[in-house]
Motif scaffolding. Structure first.
Motif, PDB file in Angstrom:
ATOM      1  N   ILE A 504       0.867  -1.197   0.000  1.00 24.79           N
ATOM      2  CA  ILE A 504       0.000   0.000   0.000  1.00 24.79           C
ATOM      3  C   ILE A 504       0.892   1.232   0.000  1.00 24.79           C
ATOM      4  N   PRO A 505       0.678   2.175  -0.910  1.00 23.88           N
ATOM      5  CA  PRO A 505       1.479   3.410  -0.909  1.00 23.88           C
ATOM      6  C   PRO A 505       1.351   4.150   0.419  1.00 23.88           C
ATOM      7  N   ALA A 506       2.442   4.798   0.830  1.00 23.97           N
ATOM      8  CA  ALA A 506       2.466   5.500   2.122  1.00 23.97           C
ATOM      9  C   ALA A 506       1.378   6.572   2.210  1.00 23.97           C
ATOM     10  N   LYS A 507       1.083   7.240   1.088  1.00 22.35           N
ATOM     11  CA  LYS A 507       0.085   8.323   1.101  1.00 22.35           C
ATOM     12  C   LYS A 507      -1.328   7.811   1.364  1.00 22.35           C
ATOM     13  N   ASP A 508      -1.537   6.493   1.157  1.00 23.70           N
ATOM     14  CA  ASP A 508      -2.879   5.930   1.331  1.00 23.70           C
ATOM     15  C   ASP A 508      -3.066   5.237   2.678  1.00 23.70           C
ATOM     16  N   LEU A 509      -1.988   5.106   3.456  1.00 28.40           N
ATOM     17  CA  LEU A 509      -2.076   4.330   4.705  1.00 28.40           C
ATOM     18  C   LEU A 509      -3.055   4.956   5.703  1.00 28.40           C
ATOM     19  N   THR A 510      -3.167   6.284   5.685  1.00 27.65           N
ATOM     20  CA  THR A 510      -4.064   6.941   6.651  1.00 27.65           C
ATOM     21  C   THR A 510      -5.524   6.890   6.216  1.00 27.65           C
ATOM     22  N   ASN A 511      -5.782   6.449   4.980  1.00 28.77           N
ATOM     23  CA  ASN A 511      -7.149   6.482   4.452  1.00 28.77           C
ATOM     24  C   ASN A 511      -7.779   5.110   4.256  1.00 28.77           C
ATOM     25  N   ILE A 512      -6.972   4.047   4.332  1.00 26.52           N
ATOM     26  CA  ILE A 512      -7.504   2.731   3.937  1.00 26.52           C
ATOM     27  C   ILE A 512      -8.599   2.222   4.865  1.00 26.52           C
ATOM     28  N   PHE A 513      -8.681   2.773   6.093  1.00 28.36           N
ATOM     29  CA  PHE A 513      -9.729   2.329   7.024  1.00 28.36           C
ATOM     30  C   PHE A 513     -10.982   3.204   6.937  1.00 28.36           C
ATOM     31  N   LYS A 514     -11.008   4.114   5.960  1.00 23.24           N
ATOM     32  CA  LYS A 514     -12.190   4.956   5.780  1.00 23.24           C
ATOM     33  C   LYS A 514     -13.191   4.262   4.860  1.00 23.24           C
ATOM     34  N   LYS A 515     -14.456   4.530   5.104  1.00 22.82           N
ATOM     35  CA  LYS A 515     -15.514   3.933   4.281  1.00 22.82           C
ATOM     36  C   LYS A 515     -15.398   4.396   2.843  1.00 22.82           C
ATOM     37  N   PHE A 516     -15.601   3.466   1.939  1.00 20.07           N
ATOM     38  CA  PHE A 516     -15.669   3.698   0.493  1.00 20.07           C
ATOM     39  C   PHE A 516     -14.313   4.087  -0.129  1.00 20.07           C
ATOM     40  N   PHE A 517     -13.236   4.099   0.703  1.00 16.35           N
ATOM     41  CA  PHE A 517     -11.934   4.442   0.121  1.00 16.35           C
ATOM     42  C   PHE A 517     -11.325   3.212  -0.545  1.00 16.35           C
ATOM     43  N   ARG A 518     -10.781   3.420  -1.755  1.00 14.28           N
ATOM     44  CA  ARG A 518     -10.134   2.327  -2.481  1.00 14.28           C
ATOM     45  C   ARG A 518      -8.774   2.799  -2.977  1.00 14.28           C
ATOM     46  N   VAL A 519      -7.757   1.987  -2.750  1.00 16.62           N
ATOM     47  CA  VAL A 519      -6.439   2.271  -3.305  1.00 16.62           C
ATOM     48  C   VAL A 519      -6.504   2.050  -4.808  1.00 16.62           C
ATOM     49  N   GLN A 520      -6.026   3.024  -5.562  1.00 15.95           N
ATOM     50  CA  GLN A 520      -6.094   2.932  -7.018  1.00 15.95           C
ATOM     51  C   GLN A 520      -4.946   2.065  -7.552  1.00 15.95           C
ATOM     52  N   ASN A 521      -5.298   0.840  -7.999  1.00 16.22           N
ATOM     53  CA  ASN A 521      -4.316  -0.054  -8.620  1.00 16.22           C
ATOM     54  C   ASN A 521      -5.044  -0.991  -9.574  1.00 16.22           C
ATOM     55  N   GLU A 522      -4.264  -1.830 -10.235  1.00 15.85           N
ATOM     56  CA  GLU A 522      -4.870  -2.702 -11.251  1.00 15.85           C
ATOM     57  C   GLU A 522      -5.791  -3.745 -10.650  1.00 15.85           C
ATOM     58  N   TYR A 523      -5.689  -4.014  -9.343  1.00 20.85           N
ATOM     59  CA  TYR A 523      -6.515  -5.020  -8.698  1.00 20.85           C
ATOM     60  C   TYR A 523      -7.878  -4.462  -8.283  1.00 20.85           C
ATOM     61  N   ASN A 524      -8.027  -3.141  -8.392  1.00 22.54           N
ATOM     62  CA  ASN A 524      -9.291  -2.514  -7.985  1.00 22.54           C
ATOM     63  C   ASN A 524     -10.107  -2.014  -9.166  1.00 22.54           C
ATOM     64  N   GLN A 525      -9.671  -2.319 -10.361  1.00 23.93           N
ATOM     65  CA  GLN A 525     -10.359  -1.794 -11.530  1.00 23.93           C
ATOM     66  C   GLN A 525     -11.742  -2.401 -11.722  1.00 23.93           C
ATOM     67  N   GLN A 526     -11.914  -3.635 -11.290  1.00 24.24           N
ATOM     68  CA  GLN A 526     -13.177  -4.323 -11.569  1.00 24.24           C
ATOM     69  C   GLN A 526     -14.008  -4.522 -10.304  1.00 24.24           C
ATOM     70  N   GLY A 527     -14.032  -3.540  -9.487  1.00 21.67           N
ATOM     71  CA  GLY A 527     -15.007  -3.592  -8.407  1.00 21.67           C
ATOM     72  C   GLY A 527     -14.449  -3.833  -7.032  1.00 21.67           C
ATOM     73  N   SER A 528     -14.659  -2.881  -6.166  1.00 17.44           N
ATOM     74  CA  SER A 528     -14.388  -3.000  -4.745  1.00 17.44           C
ATOM     75  C   SER A 528     -15.173  -1.883  -4.099  1.00 17.44           C
ATOM     76  N   VAL A 529     -16.052  -2.261  -3.211  1.00 19.91           N
ATOM     77  CA  VAL A 529     -16.931  -1.253  -2.611  1.00 19.91           C
ATOM     78  C   VAL A 529     -16.166  -0.335  -1.671  1.00 19.91           C
ATOM     79  N   GLY A 530     -15.058  -0.815  -1.124  1.00 22.34           N
ATOM     80  CA  GLY A 530     -14.284  -0.011  -0.184  1.00 22.34           C
ATOM     81  C   GLY A 530     -14.801  -0.084   1.223  1.00 22.34           C
ATOM     82  N   LEU A 531     -15.391  -1.220   1.585  1.00 23.14           N
ATOM     83  CA  LEU A 531     -15.934  -1.390   2.931  1.00 23.14           C
ATOM     84  C   LEU A 531     -15.159  -2.402   3.766  1.00 23.14           C
ATOM     85  N   GLY A 532     -14.319  -3.231   3.134  1.00 19.88           N
ATOM     86  CA  GLY A 532     -13.687  -4.339   3.843  1.00 19.88           C
ATOM     87  C   GLY A 532     -12.875  -3.902   5.040  1.00 19.88           C
ATOM     88  N   LEU A 533     -11.857  -3.020   4.848  1.00 20.42           N
ATOM     89  CA  LEU A 533     -11.001  -2.598   5.955  1.00 20.42           C
ATOM     90  C   LEU A 533     -11.749  -1.675   6.913  1.00 20.42           C
TER      91      LEU A 533
END
Length: 567
Positions: A504-533
């Protein structure tokens, strides 16, 4: 696709409106900054003008305080002579004058005339009809004056002469008094105009005062002047001349912040300095000091200090107002920024949630259509379609449960149902189920210092499932490895989930536990609600624990969960 494009276009238009709002905020900041600069400039100029006006006007206050002792002397001390009603002798005069010298430093010398009035001739005096007024003795008093210089004239000393210099002031007052007696209306009391014009003589650096007779005495004097009579008694009259030094007035600078220097100068004094950095002004004195003036001067640098002193509170008020406006602008910008991000999150959430629902629904519909359209199905086909339906239904069910559970946790609508969990059995069951589902997923678990853990197995299982799913999803196909370690640390049970994923990029570490936040990468292109973490964090928080993450891009991530250990 058309609807999605329409939503996308709508989102762009919405974002453009936010960009315009941001521009308005920037314009607002520029305007208030310009207004602040203009207000500071105008306030400084007005303050400078105000100080200049004060420099010109406050000199009156300095004058009043400087001449206050003189006014006391003139209005209160001099009239005390009349209390003696002409019977002031040299000894009493010396005591009276001594009090003047002690209190009023500007009195340099006093000449005391002990005079007599009668209807017979008085040597060295004046005579009008039958009225005679002349000196019996003349004394002078001054600081550090030798005793031999005190007596200027005595009529009982044959060698003493009443000189013109000594008698000049006496004669002036005697003539003025005689003229007053000649025309005086003795039926009425003296008014202030008569007192001042007859019994006072004010000249440059000198005040002469004659004691004011009572009305009965004025009648006697008028009668002496108008009628022939036998020789009358000798009546006493006192007169004193006060010689003043204006340079000995004590200057009281009531505004030291305005006036750097104050001096008493002759009225005709003009400064020979032609210095543009010096500001000066003057104010003439009055009465016996009318040939002098108070001269005020200050350098511009000196006045600039006062200008800055008065300007600072104004500038402070302007800056406070400015910062309040900047704070308002910041809050507006922050609100717009949050709304913009929220809009994007909502759009992404709807888009991804639609995709998450649409895919399994589409698969279920296709499988159902295939089953319905087939004339007969083999056992292999039946099992294949049944597996598809079951897996896609599980996906939908899992997604719905996650949304429902998240809402229940936020609203505290669920309760923890603790059980004694055998950690080894609990972990092995999860590992077995995932390895059946993902044969290429290498999962291992190491437990130290704890065999049982009292907690809610459903909630704990949800945490494990989300973190294991993330580890599998965000790992490359040839490197899907997850190491789970459980260890007791004091009163905490520490769970660590270490994977070899993409990180996970350092700039995203403070946001990954927020609702609906998704790290932008090739693994998230086809759907992720952003609720898991976010769901994991809410669960851990609900169970009175903490969750943290350390990650290096390209090497993997490690999630650490600490939960209270209580058996």
């Amino acid at each position: 696709m058309i609807k999605i494009l329409a939503v996308s276009n709508g989102m762009k238009e919405y974002q453009q409106s936010y960009r315009k709002n941001f521009s308005l905020v920037i314009i607002f900041l520029v305007l208030i900054t310009a207004a602040l600069g203009g207000a500071l400039y105008l306030a400084y100029k007005l303050t400078s003008k105000y100080v200049e006006n004060d420099f010109a006007s406050q000199k009156i206050e300095v004058l009043e305080e400087t001449v206050r002792p003189y006014n006391d002397f003139f209005q209160n001390k001099i009239p005390e002579i009349s209390f003696y009603q002409g019977y002031l002798d040299s000894a009493q005069a010396a005591k009276y004058i001594d009090t003047i010298f002690r209190k009023f430093k500007f009195v340099d010398r006093v000449v005391f005339y002990d005079a007599a009035i009668s209807n017979h001739n008085i040597p060295d005096g004046i005579r009008v009809n039958n009225f005679s007024l002349g000196p019996k003795a003349v004394y002078q008093f001054a600081r550090n004056l030798h005793k031999d210089s005190i007596v200027l004239f005595k009529d009982d000393q044959p060698t003493s002469t009443f000189s013109l210099r000594t008698g000049d002031e006496f004669n002036k007052m005697a003539i003025k008094f005689s003229g007053f007696i000649e025309s005086a209306d003795t039926t009425r009391a003296l008014n202030d105009s008569d007192r001042f014009s007859v019994f006072y003589s004010i000249m440059s650096e000198r005040i002469t005062y004659m004691n004011i007779p009572r009305r009965e005495e004025l009648k006697i004097y008028k009668d002496l002047m108008s009628n022939e009579q036998n020789l009358s008694p000798v009546y006493e009259l006192d007169m004193l001349s006060f010689y003043l030094d204006p340079l000995k007035l004590k200057i009281k600078n009531t505004n030291p912040e305005l006036y750097q220097s104050i001096n008493i100068k002759p009225l005709v004094y003009e400064s020979l300095e032609n210095n543009s950095e010096i500001i000066s002004n003057d104010l003439p004195l009055s009465g016996p000091f009318s040939d002098y003036k108070l001269y005020f001067s200050s350098s511009k640098n000196f006045l600039r200090k006062e200008i800055n002193t008065r300007f600072m509170p104004i500038a402070g008020g302007l800056f406070v107002s400015y910062f309040v406006l900047v704070l308002i602008a910041y809050l507006i910008f922050r609100n717009l920024n949050i709304n913009s991000k929220l809009f994007k999150l909502q759009y992404d959430f709807i888009n991804n949630l639609t995709h998450e629902f649409k895919t399994p629904v589409s698969v279920i519909k296709i499988a159902g259509n295939n089953i319905r359209s087939a004339s007969n199905l083999s056992d292999k086909e039946r099992l294949h379609y049944g597996k598809i339906l079951d897996e896609e239904a599980d996906k939908l069910n899992d997604l719905m449960n996650k949304l429902l559970s998240f809402t229940q946790i936020e609203n505290k609508a669920i309760k923890i149902k603790p059980e004694n969990i055998n950690l080894e059995v609990f972990c092995q069951n999860l590992i077995d189920s995932y390895q059946l589902k993902y044969p290429n997923f290498d999962i291992s678990c190491n437990i130290e210092g704890a065999e049982y853990f009292k907690s809610d197995p459903v909630l704990l299982g949800s945490i494990f499932q989300n973190l294991i799913d993330n580890a599998y999803k965000y790992s490359r196909p040839d490197n899907k490895i997850l190491k789970i370690s459980i260890a007791k640390s004091r009163k905490q049970l520490v769970f660590k989930f270490s994977d070899h994923g993409i990180g996970i990029p350092a700039k995203d570490l403070t946001n990954i536990f927020k609702k609906f936040f998704r790290v932008q990468n090739e693994y998230n292109q086809q759907g992720s609600v952003g609720l898991g973490l976010a769901f994991c964090k809410e669960l851990v928080k609900f169970m009175n624990g903490t969750i943290s993450v350390e990650s290096v891009v390209g090497k993997g991530s490690e999630f650490t969960i600490e939960l209270p250990y209580d058996l």
